[in-house]
Design an enzyme around this catalytic site. Sequence first.
Site, PDB file in Angstrom:
ATOM      1  N   TYR A  58      62.805  15.570  51.910  1.00  0.00           N
ATOM      2  CA  TYR A  58      61.498  16.166  51.660  1.00  0.00           C
ATOM      3  C   TYR A  58      60.463  15.498  52.547  1.00  0.00           C
ATOM      4  O   TYR A  58      60.107  14.351  52.370  1.00  0.00           O
ATOM      5  CB  TYR A  58      61.100  16.016  50.190  1.00  0.00           C
ATOM      6  N   SER A 206      63.519  24.542  40.329  1.00  0.00           N
ATOM      7  CA  SER A 206      62.805  25.832  40.349  1.00  0.00           C
ATOM      8  C   SER A 206      62.957  26.589  39.037  1.00  0.00           C
ATOM      9  O   SER A 206      63.222  27.804  39.035  1.00  0.00           O
ATOM     10  CB  SER A 206      63.283  26.701  41.522  1.00  0.00           C
ATOM     11  N   LEU A 208      60.763  27.592  37.122  1.00  0.00           N
ATOM     12  CA  LEU A 208      59.692  28.579  36.989  1.00  0.00           C
ATOM     13  C   LEU A 208      59.739  29.628  38.099  1.00  0.00           C
ATOM     14  O   LEU A 208      58.748  30.299  38.376  1.00  0.00           O
ATOM     15  CB  LEU A 208      58.325  27.877  36.998  1.00  0.00           C
ATOM     16  N   ARG A 210      59.926  29.209  41.280  1.00  0.00           N
ATOM     17  CA  ARG A 210      59.003  28.768  42.339  1.00  0.00           C
ATOM     18  C   ARG A 210      57.561  29.175  42.036  1.00  0.00           C
ATOM     19  O   ARG A 210      56.784  29.517  42.920  1.00  0.00           O
ATOM     20  CB  ARG A 210      59.453  29.287  43.700  1.00  0.00           C
ATOM     21  N   GLY A 211      57.227  29.147  40.746  1.00  0.00           N
ATOM     22  CA  GLY A 211      55.876  29.460  40.308  1.00  0.00           C
ATOM     23  C   GLY A 211      55.666  30.899  39.893  1.00  0.00           C
ATOM     24  O   GLY A 211      54.694  31.220  39.196  1.00  0.00           O
ATOM     25  N   PHE A 212      56.586  31.771  40.277  1.00  0.00           N
ATOM     26  CA  PHE A 212      56.398  33.199  39.984  1.00  0.00           C
ATOM     27  C   PHE A 212      56.383  33.474  38.493  1.00  0.00           C
ATOM     28  O   PHE A 212      55.561  34.253  37.994  1.00  0.00           O
ATOM     29  CB  PHE A 212      57.495  34.010  40.669  1.00  0.00           C
ATOM     30  N   GLY A 215      53.329  33.367  36.344  1.00  0.00           N
ATOM     31  CA  GLY A 215      52.326  34.411  36.519  1.00  0.00           C
ATOM     32  C   GLY A 215      51.291  34.098  37.578  1.00  0.00           C
ATOM     33  O   GLY A 215      50.213  34.710  37.594  1.00  0.00           O
TER      34      GLY A 215
END
Length: 318
Positions: A58, A206, A208, A210-212, A215
């Site tokens: 990273y 991930s 979530l 990747r945030g999607f 919402g």
Amino acid sequence: MRNTTLGTGGPEVGVIGLGCMGMTWAYDPNGRDDATSVRVLREALDLGVTLIDTADVYGPFDNEELVGKGLAGEYRERAVLATKVGLVTGLGGARVGNDGRPEHVRASIDDSLRRLGTDYVDLYQLHRVDPAVPVEETWGAMAEQVAAGKVRRLGLSEVTVEQIRRARAVHPVASVQSELSLWTRDALAEVLPYTEANGIAFLPFSPLGRGFLAGRFGTAADLPADDWRSTLPRFQADALAANQALVDTVRRIADAHGATPAQVALAWVVAQGSLVIPIPGTKTPKYLADNAGSADLVLTAEDLAELDALPAPVGDRY
């Protein structure tokens, strides 16, 4: 924070962990804020989010340096610190490939310890199996680091059940890390049942989407500039629009519980097994507290059934 263990006989950790990749790499690269990320790392420990996950790739490298700064002093002993080896990058962080050679492992652990500012890591993970190197050879070199006191436990990432079995024949496997969320469920077929049956922790990255699933991204325009997610199939305009139906269901269940969509998505992941420890990433105190709050959310059998029945998303992972 409710606790579980990092595999049978492993140390206690909160049922929600913290993924650190996005603090320095891939997500919203122009929004990097090291001071806030250090605050997030320390507040995570106060909230009981004790499993802290990073990797040498990273950045490359500067994520470990940032995590080391955040966990300096008394914070280090409060954390269960995990890092990874086995992926290598070129200039600008572009992925070059895998490197599972024993000599690479031996050099990389010393470099990681130096960047992290610690004498040992609690969990050392093989980021990806190198197809050019038998997993037994890589795993054997990693086991050497346990014997040397540089590493407490070993984990694998994105592997098959057969690869887990081969590694276990050489040295115990404490954890397996793979993507798992309401829109990526491949691990539910074979890998998660195997880890659960054998007392191996499962660490979903991930969780979530990747945030999607929180919402946050209704259209491609909602993504930050130069964000890596904009290159992924599920974040293209047509796919984003089609996949909003998943978020609508998650949001409706969240409203019924007085929770957030992120908390529902994480609670579903936690419910998949007794040793499942999702590691959602964030560099924002608000979202950290939101994610940690998912540990207190208990979904009903009806909620879980409705979420289980959600259709597969439009678009491939990568």
